[in-house]
Motif scaffolding. Structure first.
Motif, PDB file in Angstrom:
ATOM      1  N   ASP A   1      89.899  52.089  28.300  1.00 29.89           N
ATOM      2  CA  ASP A   1      90.559  52.922  27.305  1.00 29.89           C
ATOM      3  C   ASP A   1      91.297  52.137  26.242  1.00 29.89           C
ATOM      4  N   ASN A   2      91.154  50.839  26.223  1.00 23.93           N
ATOM      5  CA  ASN A   2      91.781  50.043  25.183  1.00 23.93           C
ATOM      6  C   ASN A   2      90.790  48.975  24.709  1.00 23.93           C
ATOM      7  N   PRO A   3      90.459  49.006  23.425  1.00 18.56           N
ATOM      8  CA  PRO A   3      89.483  48.012  22.963  1.00 18.56           C
ATOM      9  C   PRO A   3      90.058  46.597  22.940  1.00 18.56           C
ATOM     10  N   ARG A   4      89.210  45.652  23.177  1.00 22.71           N
ATOM     11  CA  ARG A   4      89.511  44.240  22.928  1.00 22.71           C
ATOM     12  C   ARG A   4      88.358  43.768  22.072  1.00 22.71           C
ATOM     13  N   LEU A   5      88.621  43.589  20.788  1.00 29.82           N
ATOM     14  CA  LEU A   5      87.571  43.261  19.833  1.00 29.82           C
ATOM     15  C   LEU A   5      87.856  41.917  19.184  1.00 29.82           C
ATOM     16  N   ASN A   6      86.966  40.958  19.397  1.00 27.42           N
ATOM     17  CA  ASN A   6      87.072  39.656  18.762  1.00 27.42           C
ATOM     18  C   ASN A   6      86.525  39.783  17.342  1.00 27.42           C
ATOM     19  N   ILE A   7      87.269  39.251  16.373  1.00 22.15           N
ATOM     20  CA  ILE A   7      86.909  39.375  14.957  1.00 22.15           C
ATOM     21  C   ILE A   7      86.566  37.986  14.416  1.00 22.15           C
ATOM     22  N   TYR A   8      85.432  37.916  13.700  1.00 19.55           N
ATOM     23  CA  TYR A   8      84.953  36.656  13.128  1.00 19.55           C
ATOM     24  C   TYR A   8      84.547  36.875  11.674  1.00 19.55           C
ATOM     25  N   LEU A   9      84.727  35.843  10.866  1.00 21.16           N
ATOM     26  CA  LEU A   9      84.196  35.822   9.506  1.00 21.16           C
ATOM     27  C   LEU A   9      83.179  34.699   9.437  1.00 21.16           C
ATOM     28  N   THR A  10      82.093  34.943   8.707  1.00 19.67           N
ATOM     29  CA  THR A  10      81.056  33.922   8.564  1.00 19.67           C
ATOM     30  C   THR A  10      81.088  33.350   7.156  1.00 19.67           C
ATOM     31  N   SER A  11      80.506  32.197   6.991  1.00 14.77           N
ATOM     32  CA  SER A  11      80.458  31.580   5.662  1.00 14.77           C
ATOM     33  C   SER A  11      79.549  32.357   4.712  1.00 14.77           C
ATOM     34  N   SER A  12      78.697  33.225   5.265  1.00 16.37           N
ATOM     35  CA  SER A  12      77.792  34.018   4.421  1.00 16.37           C
ATOM     36  C   SER A  12      78.389  35.382   4.057  1.00 16.37           C
ATOM     37  N   GLY A  13      79.697  35.576   4.273  1.00 17.67           N
ATOM     38  CA  GLY A  13      80.355  36.811   3.861  1.00 17.67           C
ATOM     39  C   GLY A  13      80.168  37.975   4.813  1.00 17.67           C
ATOM     40  N   GLN A  14      79.980  37.681   6.091  1.00 17.98           N
ATOM     41  CA  GLN A  14      79.855  38.746   7.074  1.00 17.98           C
ATOM     42  C   GLN A  14      81.086  38.793   7.968  1.00 17.98           C
ATOM     43  N   LEU A  15      81.357  39.982   8.473  1.00 15.82           N
ATOM     44  CA  LEU A  15      82.407  40.187   9.445  1.00 15.82           C
ATOM     45  C   LEU A  15      81.715  40.613  10.737  1.00 15.82           C
ATOM     46  N   VAL A  16      82.018  39.926  11.831  1.00 16.53           N
ATOM     47  CA  VAL A  16      81.385  40.204  13.117  1.00 16.53           C
ATOM     48  C   VAL A  16      82.469  40.662  14.086  1.00 16.53           C
ATOM     49  N   VAL A  17      82.154  41.695  14.846  1.00 15.91           N
ATOM     50  CA  VAL A  17      83.052  42.231  15.862  1.00 15.91           C
ATOM     51  C   VAL A  17      82.322  42.149  17.200  1.00 15.91           C
ATOM     52  N   ILE A  18      82.935  41.483  18.181  1.00 11.29           N
ATOM     53  CA  ILE A  18      82.357  41.434  19.530  1.00 11.29           C
ATOM     54  C   ILE A  18      83.353  42.076  20.477  1.00 11.29           C
ATOM     55  N   GLY A  19      82.889  43.105  21.188  1.00 11.58           N
ATOM     56  CA  GLY A  19      83.747  43.850  22.095  1.00 11.58           C
ATOM     57  C   GLY A  19      83.497  43.520  23.542  1.00 11.58           C
ATOM     58  N   LYS A  20      84.193  44.247  24.402  1.00 11.13           N
ATOM     59  CA  LYS A  20      84.014  44.095  25.845  1.00 11.13           C
ATOM     60  C   LYS A  20      82.553  44.333  26.188  1.00 11.13           C
ATOM     61  N   GLY A  21      82.041  43.564  27.124  1.00  6.77           N
ATOM     62  CA  GLY A  21      80.639  43.686  27.502  1.00  6.77           C
ATOM     63  C   GLY A  21      79.719  42.902  26.590  1.00  6.77           C
ATOM     64  N   GLY A  22      80.275  42.293  25.526  1.00  6.21           N
ATOM     65  CA  GLY A  22      79.466  41.477  24.625  1.00  6.21           C
ATOM     66  C   GLY A  22      78.781  42.242  23.505  1.00  6.21           C
ATOM     67  N   GLU A  23      79.018  43.544  23.406  1.00 10.08           N
ATOM     68  CA  GLU A  23      78.390  44.315  22.332  1.00 10.08           C
ATOM     69  C   GLU A  23      78.952  43.875  20.986  1.00 10.08           C
ATOM     70  N   GLU A  24      78.080  43.794  19.981  1.00 10.87           N
ATOM     71  CA  GLU A  24      78.529  43.289  18.693  1.00 10.87           C
ATOM     72  C   GLU A  24      78.153  44.224  17.545  1.00 10.87           C
ATOM     73  N   LEU A  25      78.967  44.140  16.480  1.00  9.16           N
ATOM     74  CA  LEU A  25      78.710  44.838  15.222  1.00  9.16           C
ATOM     75  C   LEU A  25      78.785  43.799  14.113  1.00  9.16           C
ATOM     76  N   PHE A  26      77.921  43.948  13.127  1.00 11.37           N
ATOM     77  CA  PHE A  26      77.909  43.052  11.974  1.00 11.37           C
ATOM     78  C   PHE A  26      78.077  43.883  10.703  1.00 11.37           C
ATOM     79  N   PHE A  27      78.912  43.396   9.795  1.00 10.68           N
ATOM     80  CA  PHE A  27      79.099  44.006   8.487  1.00 10.68           C
ATOM     81  C   PHE A  27      78.947  42.918   7.435  1.00 10.68           C
ATOM     82  N   ARG A  28      78.230  43.204   6.375  1.00 10.21           N
ATOM     83  CA  ARG A  28      78.229  42.307   5.217  1.00 10.21           C
ATOM     84  C   ARG A  28      79.342  42.795   4.321  1.00 10.21           C
ATOM     85  N   VAL A  29      80.222  41.894   3.892  1.00 14.19           N
ATOM     86  CA  VAL A  29      81.358  42.267   3.050  1.00 14.19           C
ATOM     87  C   VAL A  29      81.276  41.473   1.748  1.00 14.19           C
TER      88      VAL A  29
END
Length: 160
Positions: free
Chosen positions: A70-98
């Motif tokens: 019931d509480n997220p733990r989300l690791n936040i990363y920025l890439t040199s190519s202008g993306q934001l990456v979110v990795i949550g519990k269980g290793g699931e990931e989301l990618f955004f181009r910003v």
């Protein structure tokens, strides 16, 4: 003279503005000063999901991931190519181009091929815990079942 319609319209407008202001306060501004992120939850008949919304001054974009606990733990990363990456519990990931001059874009579906998969070059920003960005040590909890091809040296078989 008291006009009930005007009164209720006014109250409704104030409530809507208050909800919008409250919603905007839930965004966490990242260290770059131009990108913000918000985490919310969605309950559906089949599962609970975390909704992650990324915004900048040009727009916003959202995606969701399976909620573990019931509480997220989300690791936040920025890439040199202008993306934001979110990795949550269980290793699931989301990618955004910003982009610097456009709104964020979710990189899933056909866009997934554009993801920066070179996680060894990503910059760790911090972790969102208890709805706040902290600078705790990088750790990806796999919860005994999850997997991730990214940041393997920071993965924990169970929890962090």
């Amino acid at each position: 003279m008291f006009n009930r319609t005007t009164f209720f319209v006014g109250i409704s407008l104030l409530a809507a503005l208050g909800l919008k202001a409250c919603d905007e306060r839930r965004f966490i501004t990242l260290p770059d000063g131009t990108t913000s992120i918000k985490v919310g939850s969605i309950f559906s008949t089949d599962a609970e999901h975390w909704t992650v919304t990324v915004k900048n001054k040009y727009g916003r974009s959202s995606d969701r991931m399976f909620a573990i606990g019931d509480n997220p733990r989300l690791n936040i990363y920025l890439t040199s190519s202008g993306q934001l990456v979110v990795i949550g519990k269980g290793g699931e990931e989301l990618f955004f181009r910003v982009p610097s001059k456009a709104g964020p874009i979710v990189l899933n579906g056909q866009q997934a091929k554009l993801r920066d998969r070179h996680s060894e070059t990503w910059h760790y920003v911090g972790v969102i815990e208890n709805r706040a960005l902290t600078h705790n040590a990088e750790c990806i909890p796999l919860m005994g079942e999850g997997r991730s091809p990214y940041r393997k040296q920071f993965q924990s078989e169970h929890s962090c």
